[in-house]
Design a protein around this motif. Structure first.
Motif, PDB file in Angstrom:
ATOM      1  N   TYR A   1      -2.435   7.652   3.861  1.00 42.54           N
ATOM      2  CA  TYR A   1      -2.893   8.973   4.292  1.00 42.54           C
ATOM      3  C   TYR A   1      -4.383   9.161   4.012  1.00 42.54           C
ATOM      4  CZ  TYR A   1       2.032  10.349   4.805  1.00 42.54           C
ATOM      5  OH  TYR A   1       3.345  10.441   5.182  1.00 42.54           O
ATOM      6  N   GLY A   2      -4.878   8.584   2.935  1.00 47.03           N
ATOM      7  CA  GLY A   2      -6.306   8.657   2.643  1.00 47.03           C
ATOM      8  C   GLY A   2      -7.131   8.008   3.742  1.00 47.03           C
TER       9      GLY A   2
ATOM     10  N   HIS B   1      -0.693  17.757  -0.073  1.00 46.55           N
ATOM     11  CA  HIS B   1      -0.897  16.310  -0.196  1.00 46.55           C
ATOM     12  C   HIS B   1      -2.286  15.921   0.312  1.00 46.55           C
ATOM     13  CE1 HIS B   1       0.953  12.582  -1.329  1.00 46.55           C
ATOM     14  NE2 HIS B   1       0.730  12.020  -0.155  1.00 46.55           N
ATOM     15  N   VAL B   2      -2.692  16.484   1.440  1.00 44.76           N
ATOM     16  CA  VAL B   2      -4.019  16.183   1.983  1.00 44.76           C
ATOM     17  C   VAL B   2      -5.104  16.678   1.028  1.00 44.76           C
ATOM     18  CG1 VAL B   2      -5.650  16.669   3.859  1.00 44.76           C
ATOM     19  CG2 VAL B   2      -3.268  16.109   4.385  1.00 44.76           C
ATOM     20  N   ALA B   3      -4.902  17.849   0.436  1.00 45.00           N
ATOM     21  CA  ALA B   3      -5.893  18.386  -0.507  1.00 45.00           C
ATOM     22  C   ALA B   3      -6.029  17.468  -1.723  1.00 45.00           C
ATOM     23  CB  ALA B   3      -5.502  19.792  -0.940  1.00 45.00           C
ATOM     24  N   LYS B   4      -4.917  16.949  -2.205  1.00 48.11           N
ATOM     25  CA  LYS B   4      -4.936  16.029  -3.347  1.00 48.11           C
ATOM     26  C   LYS B   4      -5.682  14.736  -2.994  1.00 48.11           C
ATOM     27  CE  LYS B   4      -1.684  13.685  -6.420  1.00 48.11           C
ATOM     28  NZ  LYS B   4      -0.261  13.445  -6.702  1.00 48.11           N
TER      29      LYS B   4
ATOM     30  N   ALA C   1      -9.497  13.122  -4.329  1.00 51.60           N
ATOM     31  CA  ALA C   1      -9.760  11.730  -4.732  1.00 51.60           C
ATOM     32  C   ALA C   1     -10.871  11.114  -3.887  1.00 51.60           C
ATOM     33  CB  ALA C   1      -8.476  10.902  -4.620  1.00 51.60           C
ATOM     34  N   LEU C   2     -10.887  11.419  -2.593  1.00 51.97           N
ATOM     35  CA  LEU C   2     -11.930  10.874  -1.728  1.00 51.97           C
ATOM     36  C   LEU C   2     -13.302  11.462  -2.053  1.00 51.97           C
ATOM     37  CD1 LEU C   2      -9.971  10.787   1.662  1.00 51.97           C
ATOM     38  CD2 LEU C   2     -10.716   8.810   0.302  1.00 51.97           C
ATOM     39  N   VAL C   3     -13.336  12.726  -2.444  1.00 48.02           N
ATOM     40  CA  VAL C   3     -14.590  13.345  -2.900  1.00 48.02           C
ATOM     41  C   VAL C   3     -15.059  12.649  -4.177  1.00 48.02           C
ATOM     42  CG1 VAL C   3     -15.639  15.442  -3.856  1.00 48.02           C
ATOM     43  CG2 VAL C   3     -14.244  15.583  -1.781  1.00 48.02           C
TER      44      VAL C   3
ATOM     45  N   MET D   1       0.849  -1.166   0.000  1.00 47.52           N
ATOM     46  CA  MET D   1       0.000   0.000   0.000  1.00 47.52           C
ATOM     47  C   MET D   1       0.901   1.238   0.000  1.00 47.52           C
ATOM     48  SD  MET D   1      -3.379   0.609   2.334  1.00 47.52           S
ATOM     49  CE  MET D   1      -2.581   0.784   3.885  1.00 47.52           C
ATOM     50  N   THR D   2       0.511   2.238  -0.741  1.00 47.36           N
ATOM     51  CA  THR D   2       1.308   3.461  -0.836  1.00 47.36           C
ATOM     52  C   THR D   2       0.997   4.414   0.317  1.00 47.36           C
ATOM     53  OG1 THR D   2      -0.349   4.618  -2.154  1.00 47.36           O
ATOM     54  CG2 THR D   2       1.295   3.303  -3.370  1.00 47.36           C
ATOM     55  N   LYS D   3       1.878   5.385   0.521  1.00 44.14           N
ATOM     56  CA  LYS D   3       1.630   6.416   1.532  1.00 44.14           C
ATOM     57  C   LYS D   3       0.356   7.187   1.195  1.00 44.14           C
ATOM     58  CE  LYS D   3       6.129   7.427   3.452  1.00 44.14           C
ATOM     59  NZ  LYS D   3       7.139   8.466   3.693  1.00 44.14           N
ATOM     60  N   TYR D   4       0.116   7.393  -0.083  1.00 41.99           N
ATOM     61  CA  TYR D   4      -1.077   8.109  -0.541  1.00 41.99           C
ATOM     62  C   TYR D   4      -2.337   7.422  -0.009  1.00 41.99           C
ATOM     63  CZ  TYR D   4      -4.309  10.151  -4.008  1.00 41.99           C
ATOM     64  OH  TYR D   4      -5.342  10.788  -4.634  1.00 41.99           O
ATOM     65  N   THR D   5      -2.407   6.113  -0.165  1.00 41.58           N
ATOM     66  CA  THR D   5      -3.558   5.353   0.312  1.00 41.58           C
ATOM     67  C   THR D   5      -3.601   5.353   1.837  1.00 41.58           C
ATOM     68  OG1 THR D   5      -3.517   3.990  -1.670  1.00 41.58           O
ATOM     69  CG2 THR D   5      -4.720   3.106   0.208  1.00 41.58           C
TER      70      THR D   5
END
Length: 140
Positions: free
Chosen positions: A7-8, A38-41, A45-47, A1-5
């Motif tokens: 953090y999501g 990063h959180v905004a990005k 995606a979550l929206v 799993m990536t940091k992006y996921t």
């Protein structure tokens, strides 16, 4: 799993313990010590995935789109890791020279699906059962 996921999932957890209060991306970024950009990005995606809503204006911010118990971890991870592959041969356009004779692809596909299937059995609510402890830690 990536940091992006990762953090999501953390964004969803932060929102799940706020008792319906909207949080700004900057607040969540500060809670976890990560970049607001990063959180905004991730929030975008979550929206797009229908997991959170973003409200503009005074009193606006991010909040869960539905109760935490109705947000499957498997669905979130699938959405955020769309396009990511465990290994090159599981993605499109593989250039691996042994692909036609390799026996690794099948077991890895099964393992990847087992990972998602396991996460399907859990919701965001399951990750925040220690609400008050999490709320305290995020307030620090």
């Amino acid at each position: 799993m990536t940091k992006y996921t990762d953090y999501g999932l953390r964004v969803l957890m932060a929102l799940a313990v706020t008792d319906e209060k909207a949080l700004g991306a900057g607040v969540i970024a500060a809670q976890y010590g990560i970049s607001t950009h990063h959180v905004a990005k991730i929030a975008t995606a979550l929206v797009a995935g229908g997991f959170i809503v973003s409200e503009r204006g005074r009193g606006g911010g991010l909040r869960l789109a539905r109760p935490a118990a109705q947000i499957s971890l498997g669905a979130v991870v699938r959405h955020l890791s769309m396009g990511d592959t465990l290994v090159e041969c599981l993605g499109d356009g593989s250039t691996c020279c042994i692909l036609p004779a390799c026996g690794l692809r099948g077991p890895l596909q099964v393992a990847q699906e087992a990972f998602f299937t396991t996460l399907d059995g859990y919701s965001v609510a399951d990750t925040v059962v220690q609400r008050s402890a999490l709320r305290s830690l995020l307030a620090s």
